[in-house]
Design a protein around this motif. Structure first.
Motif, PDB file in Angstrom:
ATOM      1  N   LEU A 281    -116.332  52.995 114.672  1.00  0.00           N
ATOM      2  CA  LEU A 281    -116.231  54.453 114.725  1.00  0.00           C
ATOM      3  C   LEU A 281    -115.019  54.808 115.604  1.00  0.00           C
ATOM      4  O   LEU A 281    -115.159  55.058 116.796  1.00  0.00           O
ATOM      5  N   PRO A 282    -113.835  54.793 115.021  1.00  0.00           N
ATOM      6  CA  PRO A 282    -112.621  54.964 115.831  1.00  0.00           C
ATOM      7  C   PRO A 282    -112.588  56.311 116.546  1.00  0.00           C
ATOM      8  O   PRO A 282    -112.774  57.361 115.921  1.00  0.00           O
ATOM      9  N   PRO A 283    -112.334  56.297 117.856  1.00  0.00           N
ATOM     10  CA  PRO A 283    -112.123  57.555 118.574  1.00  0.00           C
ATOM     11  C   PRO A 283    -110.729  58.093 118.257  1.00  0.00           C
ATOM     12  O   PRO A 283    -109.778  57.331 118.095  1.00  0.00           O
ATOM     13  N   ALA A 284    -110.626  59.405 118.150  1.00  0.00           N
ATOM     14  CA  ALA A 284    -109.344  60.006 117.779  1.00  0.00           C
ATOM     15  C   ALA A 284    -109.320  61.454 118.230  1.00  0.00           C
ATOM     16  O   ALA A 284    -110.344  62.024 118.622  1.00  0.00           O
ATOM     17  N   GLU A 285    -108.136  62.039 118.156  1.00  0.00           N
ATOM     18  CA  GLU A 285    -107.993  63.474 118.424  1.00  0.00           C
ATOM     19  C   GLU A 285    -106.944  64.043 117.502  1.00  0.00           C
ATOM     20  O   GLU A 285    -106.016  63.337 117.096  1.00  0.00           O
ATOM     21  N   VAL A 286    -107.119  65.306 117.145  1.00  0.00           N
ATOM     22  CA  VAL A 286    -106.192  65.942 116.216  1.00  0.00           C
ATOM     23  C   VAL A 286    -105.669  67.247 116.793  1.00  0.00           C
ATOM     24  O   VAL A 286    -106.284  67.856 117.669  1.00  0.00           O
ATOM     25  N   TYR A 287    -104.518  67.654 116.258  1.00  0.00           N
ATOM     26  CA  TYR A 287    -103.846  68.880 116.673  1.00  0.00           C
ATOM     27  C   TYR A 287    -103.297  69.555 115.418  1.00  0.00           C
ATOM     28  O   TYR A 287    -102.757  68.881 114.542  1.00  0.00           O
ATOM     29  N   CYS A 288    -103.434  70.849 115.327  1.00  0.00           N
ATOM     30  CA  CYS A 288    -102.840  71.616 114.225  1.00  0.00           C
ATOM     31  C   CYS A 288    -101.717  72.470 114.797  1.00  0.00           C
ATOM     32  O   CYS A 288    -101.938  73.585 115.266  1.00  0.00           O
ATOM     33  N   HIS A 289    -100.507  71.939 114.769  1.00  0.00           N
ATOM     34  CA  HIS A 289     -99.371  72.628 115.392  1.00  0.00           C
ATOM     35  C   HIS A 289     -99.049  73.939 114.700  1.00  0.00           C
ATOM     36  O   HIS A 289     -98.571  74.886 115.334  1.00  0.00           O
ATOM     37  N   SER A 290     -99.303  74.011 113.393  1.00  0.00           N
ATOM     38  CA  SER A 290     -98.938  75.216 112.652  1.00  0.00           C
ATOM     39  C   SER A 290     -99.767  76.422 113.064  1.00  0.00           C
ATOM     40  O   SER A 290     -99.371  77.561 112.803  1.00  0.00           O
ATOM     41  N   LEU A 291    -100.910  76.216 113.716  1.00  0.00           N
ATOM     42  CA  LEU A 291    -101.677  77.348 114.233  1.00  0.00           C
ATOM     43  C   LEU A 291    -100.943  78.036 115.378  1.00  0.00           C
ATOM     44  O   LEU A 291    -101.089  79.244 115.588  1.00  0.00           O
ATOM     45  N   THR A 292    -100.169  77.272 116.137  1.00  0.00           N
ATOM     46  CA  THR A 292     -99.381  77.827 117.238  1.00  0.00           C
ATOM     47  C   THR A 292     -97.977  78.187 116.783  1.00  0.00           C
ATOM     48  O   THR A 292     -97.383  79.157 117.258  1.00  0.00           O
ATOM     49  N   ASP A 293     -97.437  77.416 115.850  1.00  0.00           N
ATOM     50  CA  ASP A 293     -96.059  77.620 115.373  1.00  0.00           C
ATOM     51  C   ASP A 293     -96.028  77.584 113.845  1.00  0.00           C
ATOM     52  O   ASP A 293     -95.731  76.547 113.245  1.00  0.00           O
TER      53      ASP A 293
ATOM     54  N   LEU B 225    -110.979  58.191 108.904  1.00  0.00           N
ATOM     55  CA  LEU B 225    -111.358  59.357 108.111  1.00  0.00           C
ATOM     56  C   LEU B 225    -112.880  59.551 108.137  1.00  0.00           C
ATOM     57  O   LEU B 225    -113.369  60.688 108.229  1.00  0.00           O
ATOM     58  N   ALA B 226    -113.638  58.451 108.084  1.00  0.00           N
ATOM     59  CA  ALA B 226    -115.092  58.551 108.190  1.00  0.00           C
ATOM     60  C   ALA B 226    -115.497  59.076 109.563  1.00  0.00           C
ATOM     61  O   ALA B 226    -116.483  59.829 109.690  1.00  0.00           O
ATOM     62  N   SER B 227    -114.743  58.699 110.592  1.00  0.00           N
ATOM     63  CA  SER B 227    -115.021  59.190 111.938  1.00  0.00           C
ATOM     64  C   SER B 227    -114.816  60.701 112.003  1.00  0.00           C
ATOM     65  O   SER B 227    -115.639  61.431 112.585  1.00  0.00           O
ATOM     66  N   ILE B 228    -113.735  61.185 111.400  1.00  0.00           N
ATOM     67  CA  ILE B 228    -113.516  62.634 111.351  1.00  0.00           C
ATOM     68  C   ILE B 228    -114.670  63.311 110.619  1.00  0.00           C
ATOM     69  O   ILE B 228    -115.241  64.307 111.085  1.00  0.00           O
ATOM     70  N   ASP B 229    -115.006  62.777 109.440  1.00  0.00           N
ATOM     71  CA  ASP B 229    -116.053  63.401 108.626  1.00  0.00           C
ATOM     72  C   ASP B 229    -117.384  63.479 109.368  1.00  0.00           C
ATOM     73  O   ASP B 229    -118.172  64.408 109.153  1.00  0.00           O
ATOM     74  N   SER B 230    -117.636  62.527 110.269  1.00  0.00           N
ATOM     75  CA  SER B 230    -118.923  62.490 110.968  1.00  0.00           C
ATOM     76  C   SER B 230    -119.127  63.669 111.910  1.00  0.00           C
ATOM     77  O   SER B 230    -120.261  63.930 112.328  1.00  0.00           O
ATOM     78  N   VAL B 231    -118.063  64.393 112.245  1.00  0.00           N
ATOM     79  CA  VAL B 231    -118.195  65.529 113.168  1.00  0.00           C
ATOM     80  C   VAL B 231    -117.899  66.863 112.490  1.00  0.00           C
ATOM     81  O   VAL B 231    -117.922  67.900 113.146  1.00  0.00           O
ATOM     82  N   LEU B 232    -117.604  66.842 111.187  1.00  0.00           N
ATOM     83  CA  LEU B 232    -117.292  68.068 110.455  1.00  0.00           C
ATOM     84  C   LEU B 232    -118.442  68.447 109.531  1.00  0.00           C
ATOM     85  O   LEU B 232    -119.342  67.654 109.263  1.00  0.00           O
TER      86      LEU B 232
END
Length: 518
Positions: free
Chosen positions: A356-368, A410-417
């Protein structure tokens, strides 16, 4: 053809090399910058990664924290660095931990929902007040001659802060200060970005943590308007206006430390040339510099998985109290609790891609939003950058491991969405999903980073050795950029006080040249 002799020859036109060039040319030095690639910027670039998709992604480096406002002011850089209102969001079951920089009451309510009380919120406020104090004290020293350990401890002026950030493993400190597993993990992630370490035992994690909380005296992680390429394009423009000569498609092949002769091969004909520099500044990983000097290189190891995406829309959350725009405009933590981080580290250390890979994401287009073309903006598309932890280069010697790491992430992301991330991916005109994966070995191949190490090698303490003891990797001497060769200086991330998009090693190498010249 370039002239045969320069005051300074700089190998590498990444942001640190451009900072050094701008300072030195502005001081009247004759400066030549040689860049292997066909463009400037190194890893701080913007790119249209998907054919036919009008989105300029910060493909490698993506946020700005360590760049001192002093460098911006002294070089007259025209940059728009936007602060993110929401620091972070961490899903936890059907709710989540939201840290809102502009609404203390909402942050408090979020801590209450996740932890069941105020204990960890109070601990959070005390802990980050301590790191803010350290940031205010340490950040100004980064552009001065390198202090000794005792000197820097005196500058910090807080024995508890020094003990907890410089002397005790950060994992032990976090366990003592915080009770909730989710909160502990949010704090620890800053100790593990691009760094494969056990924060419960390894002070390397402390070094990484320190650099992630002291940027410009505030620790804020800001979004560069126009993408990271806007930062390095502005630096290149300033360096050229001040008189620096920048040649792209010019690969340095060898450096003679005794004479300052630099041999390089220039595109498109592949002709070899030799120029001489009074000083040679290496905006290169130390392992690459060692090869150019004919020495035996070290073997650094990067430890991250980078996934660049363009989404047709933001994914839905399980938490009804937070909108996707709020959750994704800051740092969105994915399975990064303390226990999840420890489990992933143990599996990776044993040679396995974490389950279950730990990761973090950012959506830059929300700010710029400017990084998206008009049609994408109108359609509600967004960029998404994922940074995966505990993915050391050793895992990817098997070609199948890249696909395995992608699928598990991708499965790790899906597990929290509330829905699969795959349902939100934009499709390019070819029909392919807008998703690009970079392992450490990809960075080694594509960007010339040995081992794919984004900091060029393990981060160093922001002070020099004392009593003949080595306090970590990095340059040596008065500015932390000096090498064993008088003519040759480090001006990249591998110098002391290097790492991140900071310009600090570039500034310090330039100051080392100017002060040594009197």
């Amino acid at each position: 053809m370039p002239r045969s002799h320069y005051d300074v020859v700089i190998a590498g036109a990444g942001h640190n090399g451009l900072v050094a060039a701008a300072y030195l040319a502005g001081a009247g030095r004759r400066v030549l910058v040689l860049e292997r690639l066909g463009h400037v910027g190194g890893l701080a670039v913007s790119a249209r990664a998907f054919p036919g998709v009008d989105a300029r992604l910060s493909r490698y480096s993506y946020l700005v924290s360590l760049l001192p406002s002093k460098i911006v002011k002294e070089l007259g850089l025209q940059l728009d660095l936007r602060r993110r209102r929401f620091s972070s969001y961490t899903p936890a079951g059907g709710t989540g931990l939201l840290v809102d920089n502009e609404d203390a009451a909402r942050t408090a309510a979020s801590f209450e929902a996740v932890t069941g009380g105020r204990r960890d919120l109070d601990a959070w406020e005390r802990f980050y007040a301590m790191t803010a104090h350290v940031a205010r004290r340490v950040a100004p020293t980064l552009l001065d001659p390198l202090p000794g350990r005792t000197d820097l401890r005196g500058i910090v002026g807080d024995d508890e802060a020094w003990r907890d950030l410089f002397e005790r493993p950060i994992g032990q400190v976090v366990d003592e200060r915080f009770a909730d597993d989710t909160v502990r993990g949010v704090v620890l992630t800053d100790a593990l970005i691009g760094t494969f370490a056990d924060p419960a035992a390894d002070l390397l994690a402390n070094r990484c943590f320190l650099y992630h909380v002291i940027g410009d005296g505030t620790g804020d992680w800001n979004v560069p308007v126009g993408g990271m390429g806007a930062v390095t394009a502005e630096l290149a423009d300033v360096a050229r206006r001040r008189g620096a000569e920048i040649r792209t498609g010019a690969e340095v092949l060898a450096v003679d430390p005794a004479t300052g002769e630099v041999t390089f091969r220039e595109a498109p004909d592949g002709a070899e040339h030799v120029v001489t520099g009074g000083k040679v500044l290496a905006n290169l990983p130390p392992a690459v510099l060692a090869r150019l000097l004919g020495e035996t290189p070290e073997t650094p190891e990067g430890a991250q998985l980078k996934i660049n995406m363009v989404l047709s829309r933001l994914p839905r959350l399980r938490d009804p109290a937070v909108t996707p725009a709020e959750a994704f405009s800051g740092t969105f933590h994915i399975n990064e609790s303390r226990d999840q981080l420890a489990a992933a580290y143990a599996q990776a250390a044993a040679g396995r891609v974490p389950d279950l890979p730990p990761a973090e994401v950012y959506c830059h287009s929300l700010t710029d939003p400017s990084i998206l073309g008009p049609e994408l903006r109108a359609a509600g598309a967004q960029t998404m950058t994922l940074f995966g932890l505990h993915m050391p280069a050793r895992l990817f010697t098997d070609p199948a491991a890249k696909r395995e790491a992608l699928d598990r992430t991708l499965a790790s992301i899906d597990s929290v969405l509330a829905e699969p991330i795959g349902d939100c991916l934009l499709r390019a005109p070819s029909g392919e999903p807008c998703l690009e994966v970079k392992t450490p070995l990809d960075l080694e191949r594509d960007a010339g980073l040995p081992g794919g190490h984004i900091f060029h090698r393990d981060l160093s303490w922001p002070y020099g050795e004392e009593d003949g003891e080595e306090d970590g990797p990095g340059g040596h001497g008065p500015w932390g950029v000096e090498t064993a060769h008088e003519r040759v200086l480090l001006c990249g991330a591998g110098a002391r006080r290097g790492g991140g998009v900071s310009g600090i090693p570039g500034h310090n190498a330039a100051m080392a040249v100017l002060t040594s010249a009197g």
